[in-house]
Design a protein around this motif. Structure first.
Motif, PDB file in Angstrom:
ATOM      1  N   LEU A 158       0.819  -1.213   0.000  1.00  0.00           N
ATOM      2  CA  LEU A 158       0.000   0.000   0.000  1.00  0.00           C
ATOM      3  C   LEU A 158       0.854   1.265   0.000  1.00  0.00           C
ATOM      4  CD1 LEU A 158      -2.746  -1.121   2.533  1.00  0.00           C
ATOM      5  CD2 LEU A 158      -3.138  -0.493   0.150  1.00  0.00           C
ATOM      6  N   ILE A 159       1.908   1.266   0.802  1.00  0.00           N
ATOM      7  CA  ILE A 159       2.783   2.444   0.845  1.00  0.00           C
ATOM      8  C   ILE A 159       3.473   2.645  -0.500  1.00  0.00           C
ATOM      9  CG2 ILE A 159       4.872   3.392   1.890  1.00  0.00           C
ATOM     10  CD1 ILE A 159       3.991   2.028   4.511  1.00  0.00           C
ATOM     11  N   THR A 160       3.899   1.545  -1.115  1.00  0.00           N
ATOM     12  CA  THR A 160       4.516   1.627  -2.441  1.00  0.00           C
ATOM     13  C   THR A 160       3.544   2.205  -3.456  1.00  0.00           C
ATOM     14  OG1 THR A 160       5.906  -0.303  -1.956  1.00  0.00           O
ATOM     15  CG2 THR A 160       5.697   0.335  -4.267  1.00  0.00           C
ATOM     16  N   ALA A 161       2.282   1.774  -3.368  1.00  0.00           N
ATOM     17  CA  ALA A 161       1.265   2.254  -4.319  1.00  0.00           C
ATOM     18  C   ALA A 161       0.955   3.734  -4.135  1.00  0.00           C
ATOM     19  CB  ALA A 161      -0.014   1.435  -4.156  1.00  0.00           C
ATOM     20  N   ARG A 162       1.165   4.245  -2.930  1.00  0.00           N
ATOM     21  CA  ARG A 162       0.897   5.661  -2.672  1.00  0.00           C
ATOM     22  C   ARG A 162       1.891   6.572  -3.390  1.00  0.00           C
ATOM     23  NH1 ARG A 162      -1.462   7.063   2.245  1.00  0.00           N
ATOM     24  NH2 ARG A 162      -0.945   9.199   1.642  1.00  0.00           N
ATOM     25  N   PHE A 163       3.108   6.072  -3.573  1.00  0.00           N
ATOM     26  CA  PHE A 163       4.177   6.953  -4.057  1.00  0.00           C
ATOM     27  C   PHE A 163       4.804   6.531  -5.385  1.00  0.00           C
ATOM     28  CE2 PHE A 163       4.097   7.212   0.599  1.00  0.00           C
ATOM     29  CZ  PHE A 163       3.852   8.568   0.761  1.00  0.00           C
ATOM     30  N   PHE A 164       4.520   5.311  -5.835  1.00  0.00           N
ATOM     31  CA  PHE A 164       5.139   4.826  -7.064  1.00  0.00           C
ATOM     32  C   PHE A 164       4.099   4.176  -7.956  1.00  0.00           C
ATOM     33  CE2 PHE A 164       8.346   4.568  -3.692  1.00  0.00           C
ATOM     34  CZ  PHE A 164       9.391   5.294  -4.245  1.00  0.00           C
ATOM     35  N   ASP A 165       4.439   4.081  -9.233  1.00  0.00           N
ATOM     36  CA  ASP A 165       3.619   3.349 -10.186  1.00  0.00           C
ATOM     37  C   ASP A 165       3.966   1.867 -10.051  1.00  0.00           C
ATOM     38  OD1 ASP A 165       2.312   2.221 -12.294  1.00  0.00           O
ATOM     39  OD2 ASP A 165       3.114   3.548 -13.831  1.00  0.00           O
ATOM     40  N   LEU A 166       3.022   1.073  -9.606  1.00  0.00           N
ATOM     41  CA  LEU A 166       3.295  -0.333  -9.342  1.00  0.00           C
ATOM     42  C   LEU A 166       3.745  -1.089 -10.594  1.00  0.00           C
ATOM     43  CD1 LEU A 166       0.457  -1.400  -6.864  1.00  0.00           C
ATOM     44  CD2 LEU A 166       2.857  -0.940  -6.372  1.00  0.00           C
ATOM     45  N   SER A 167       3.284  -0.668 -11.746  1.00  0.00           N
ATOM     46  CA  SER A 167       3.680  -1.352 -12.977  1.00  0.00           C
ATOM     47  C   SER A 167       5.164  -1.168 -13.277  1.00  0.00           C
ATOM     48  CB  SER A 167       2.853  -0.839 -14.155  1.00  0.00           C
ATOM     49  OG  SER A 167       3.088   0.544 -14.373  1.00  0.00           O
ATOM     50  N   MET A 168       5.776  -0.136 -12.649  1.00  0.00           N
ATOM     51  CA  MET A 168       7.202   0.122 -12.856  1.00  0.00           C
ATOM     52  C   MET A 168       8.062  -0.484 -11.750  1.00  0.00           C
ATOM     53  SD  MET A 168       7.078   1.809 -15.642  1.00  0.00           S
ATOM     54  CE  MET A 168       8.770   2.422 -15.760  1.00  0.00           C
ATOM     55  N   VAL A 169       7.434  -0.870 -10.641  1.00  0.00           N
ATOM     56  CA  VAL A 169       8.184  -1.383  -9.499  1.00  0.00           C
ATOM     57  C   VAL A 169       8.599  -2.822  -9.692  1.00  0.00           C
ATOM     58  CG1 VAL A 169       8.063  -1.920  -7.037  1.00  0.00           C
ATOM     59  CG2 VAL A 169       7.141   0.234  -7.902  1.00  0.00           C
ATOM     60  N   GLY A 170       7.711  -3.626 -10.185  1.00  0.00           N
ATOM     61  CA  GLY A 170       8.010  -5.047 -10.338  1.00  0.00           C
ATOM     62  C   GLY A 170       7.251  -5.643 -11.500  1.00  0.00           C
ATOM     63  N   ASN A 171       7.387  -6.930 -11.655  1.00  0.00           N
ATOM     64  CA  ASN A 171       6.725  -7.632 -12.751  1.00  0.00           C
ATOM     65  C   ASN A 171       5.258  -7.880 -12.382  1.00  0.00           C
ATOM     66  OD1 ASN A 171       6.083  -9.101 -14.984  1.00  0.00           O
ATOM     67  ND2 ASN A 171       7.293 -10.899 -14.427  1.00  0.00           N
ATOM     68  N   THR A 172       4.393  -6.980 -12.823  1.00  0.00           N
ATOM     69  CA  THR A 172       2.964  -7.099 -12.513  1.00  0.00           C
ATOM     70  C   THR A 172       2.156  -7.557 -13.717  1.00  0.00           C
ATOM     71  OG1 THR A 172       2.638  -4.756 -13.035  1.00  0.00           O
ATOM     72  CG2 THR A 172       3.093  -5.320 -10.734  1.00  0.00           C
ATOM     73  N   ASP A 173       2.869  -7.940 -14.799  1.00  0.00           N
ATOM     74  CA  ASP A 173       2.164  -8.314 -16.031  1.00  0.00           C
ATOM     75  C   ASP A 173       1.186  -9.464 -15.805  1.00  0.00           C
ATOM     76  OD1 ASP A 173       3.573  -6.378 -17.308  1.00  0.00           O
ATOM     77  OD2 ASP A 173       5.059  -7.719 -18.202  1.00  0.00           O
ATOM     78  N   MET A 174       1.589 -10.434 -14.983  1.00  0.00           N
ATOM     79  CA  MET A 174       0.728 -11.594 -14.743  1.00  0.00           C
ATOM     80  C   MET A 174      -0.587 -11.170 -14.097  1.00  0.00           C
ATOM     81  SD  MET A 174       1.471 -15.009 -12.454  1.00  0.00           S
ATOM     82  CE  MET A 174       1.306 -14.107 -10.911  1.00  0.00           C
ATOM     83  N   ILE A 175      -0.505 -10.304 -13.075  1.00  0.00           N
ATOM     84  CA  ILE A 175      -1.713  -9.850 -12.384  1.00  0.00           C
ATOM     85  C   ILE A 175      -2.564  -8.995 -13.304  1.00  0.00           C
ATOM     86  CG2 ILE A 175      -2.599  -8.616 -10.384  1.00  0.00           C
ATOM     87  CD1 ILE A 175      -1.165 -11.218  -9.738  1.00  0.00           C
ATOM     88  N   VAL A 176      -1.916  -8.147 -14.119  1.00  0.00           N
ATOM     89  CA  VAL A 176      -2.662  -7.315 -15.072  1.00  0.00           C
ATOM     90  C   VAL A 176      -3.430  -8.199 -16.043  1.00  0.00           C
ATOM     91  CG1 VAL A 176      -2.458  -5.656 -16.958  1.00  0.00           C
ATOM     92  CG2 VAL A 176      -1.091  -5.359 -14.883  1.00  0.00           C
ATOM     93  N   ASN A 177      -2.784  -9.263 -16.516  1.00  0.00           N
ATOM     94  CA  ASN A 177      -3.453 -10.191 -17.435  1.00  0.00           C
ATOM     95  C   ASN A 177      -4.623 -10.896 -16.762  1.00  0.00           C
ATOM     96  OD1 ASN A 177      -1.669  -9.592 -19.518  1.00  0.00           O
ATOM     97  ND2 ASN A 177      -0.242 -11.227 -18.953  1.00  0.00           N
ATOM     98  N   VAL A 178      -4.434 -11.253 -15.484  1.00  0.00           N
ATOM     99  CA  VAL A 178      -5.522 -11.889 -14.728  1.00  0.00           C
ATOM    100  C   VAL A 178      -6.712 -10.949 -14.629  1.00  0.00           C
ATOM    101  CG1 VAL A 178      -6.217 -12.721 -12.448  1.00  0.00           C
ATOM    102  CG2 VAL A 178      -4.038 -13.432 -13.404  1.00  0.00           C
ATOM    103  N   ILE A 179      -6.448  -9.674 -14.321  1.00  0.00           N
ATOM    104  CA  ILE A 179      -7.516  -8.680 -14.200  1.00  0.00           C
ATOM    105  C   ILE A 179      -8.242  -8.501 -15.527  1.00  0.00           C
ATOM    106  CG2 ILE A 179      -7.985  -6.230 -13.791  1.00  0.00           C
ATOM    107  CD1 ILE A 179      -5.745  -6.258 -11.721  1.00  0.00           C
ATOM    108  N   GLN A 180      -7.473  -8.438 -16.618  1.00  0.00           N
ATOM    109  CA  GLN A 180      -8.068  -8.235 -17.941  1.00  0.00           C
ATOM    110  C   GLN A 180      -8.899  -9.433 -18.388  1.00  0.00           C
ATOM    111  OE1 GLN A 180      -4.625  -7.330 -20.345  1.00  0.00           O
ATOM    112  NE2 GLN A 180      -4.652  -5.153 -19.795  1.00  0.00           N
ATOM    113  N   ASP A 181      -8.545 -10.624 -17.906  1.00  0.00           N
ATOM    114  CA  ASP A 181      -9.250 -11.840 -18.307  1.00  0.00           C
ATOM    115  C   ASP A 181     -10.376 -12.232 -17.361  1.00  0.00           C
ATOM    116  OD1 ASP A 181      -7.564 -12.069 -20.471  1.00  0.00           O
ATOM    117  OD2 ASP A 181      -6.151 -13.406 -19.458  1.00  0.00           O
ATOM    118  N   LEU A 182     -10.680 -11.366 -16.400  1.00  0.00           N
ATOM    119  CA  LEU A 182     -11.747 -11.682 -15.454  1.00  0.00           C
ATOM    120  C   LEU A 182     -13.081 -11.835 -16.178  1.00  0.00           C
ATOM    121  CD1 LEU A 182     -10.964  -9.249 -12.486  1.00  0.00           C
ATOM    122  CD2 LEU A 182     -10.864 -11.741 -12.426  1.00  0.00           C
ATOM    123  N   PRO A 183     -13.906 -12.786 -15.759  1.00  0.00           N
ATOM    124  CA  PRO A 183     -15.239 -12.911 -16.359  1.00  0.00           C
ATOM    125  C   PRO A 183     -16.129 -11.746 -15.975  1.00  0.00           C
ATOM    126  CG  PRO A 183     -15.022 -14.376 -14.465  1.00  0.00           C
ATOM    127  CD  PRO A 183     -13.659 -13.790 -14.705  1.00  0.00           C
TER     128      PRO A 183
END
Length: 276
Positions: free
Chosen positions: A43-68
């Motif tokens: 949460l603190i990281t999300a307050r001050f940084f873009d999470l997509s630039m902090v680590g490998n979030t591609d998998m979670i982004v894909n999961v979100i995009q593929d949600l029913p």
């Protein structure tokens, strides 16, 4: 059944927990990491940084995009940024299975010490041949693990909710925790899961000779929960209200089965032959 003796056994075992660092240290460290440290860091990281630039979030982004189509996808789609979506997903869904690990691990650590702890303290023989029923002994042993495991989980959930709402409030302008999934998880799943792990470990503890052996064998029951963690984070299975209620009923059935198995050890002479 002698209720006074039952509570005496439970209280004696709970006091023994505080004197054994092998038992109480993992019970404190794991909930603090899963319930406070990790969510706070995210949460603190999300307050001050873009999470997509902090680590490998591609998998979670894909999961979100593929949600029913449904409630979760609609809730995420109305959020303004990817940071909001990732935080909402992780805090309300991603961490859910971890709160099944907490009661399972706490119950396993305590109940693995059930009968072998008595043997190692040279008190098993006097306990088995005390003028109380085996039912009283078993229920006392169950309570000595059930009460701390459920209390630790409830307390960790409260801390998790406080951390989530305080740090995430500036992002969402509202309190996002708890949801109905979390209420079902903490009120319905946690007690049933704790009891299942305790019964499983008491059966093992009644057969093996040492605490380490009991703990290692009892930890097997945590593996299905680890599978749920992976399934939730990869999108293979989401712990929705229906899924959580269904899992709870499955655990309830397993509790009945394990209780029947545990009652087979209500023979003090048979148990004594295994341990002494």
């Amino acid at each position: 059944m002698n209720k006074q003796a039952m509570w005496s056994i439970a209280i004696k075992d709970m006091r023994a927990i505080t004197s054994n660092i092998q038992i109480w240290l993992p019970m404190l460290i794991v909930p603090l990491i899963l319930g406070v440290v990790l969510p706070s860091a995210l949460l603190i990281t999300a307050r001050f940084f873009d999470l997509s630039m902090v680590g490998n979030t591609d998998m979670i982004v894909n999961v979100i995009q593929d949600l029913p189509e449904g409630g979760l996808r609609e809730s995420l789609e109305v959020l303004p940024t990817l940071n909001h979506q990732l935080i909402y997903f992780f805090m309300l869904y991603g961490f859910t299975p971890f709160f099944m690990l907490i009661p399972a691990m706490a119950s396993s650590v305590i109940s693995a010490n059930s009968f072998v702890g008595e043997k190692e303290r040279k008190t098993l023989e006097s306990l088995l041949f005390a003028p109380i029923s085996m039912k009283t002994i078993f229920i006392g042993k169950i309570l000595s693990a059930f009460i701390p495991a459920v209390a630790i989980t409830f307390f960790t959930a409260i801390l998790y909710g406080i951390v989530t709402n305080i740090i995430a409030y500036p992002l969402f302008d509202q309190m996002i925790f708890p949801t109905w999934e979390w209420v079902i998880l903490i009120i319905w799943i946690t007690p049933l899961l704790s009891l299942l792990v305790i019964l499983f470990n008491i059966i093992i503890s009644a057969k093996v000779k040492g605490y380490q052996e009991a703990y290692q064998l009892g930890s097997i029951i945590v593996l299905p929960i680890v599978a749920l963690v992976v399934s939730q984070l990869t999108g293979l299975l989401f712990l929705s209200n229906f899924v959580l209620l269904f899992i709870g009923f499955i655990i309830l059935i397993l509790n009945i089965v394990f209780l029947q198995l545990a009652t087979k050890w209500n023979d003090r002479f048979r148990l004594s032959e295994q341990q002494i």
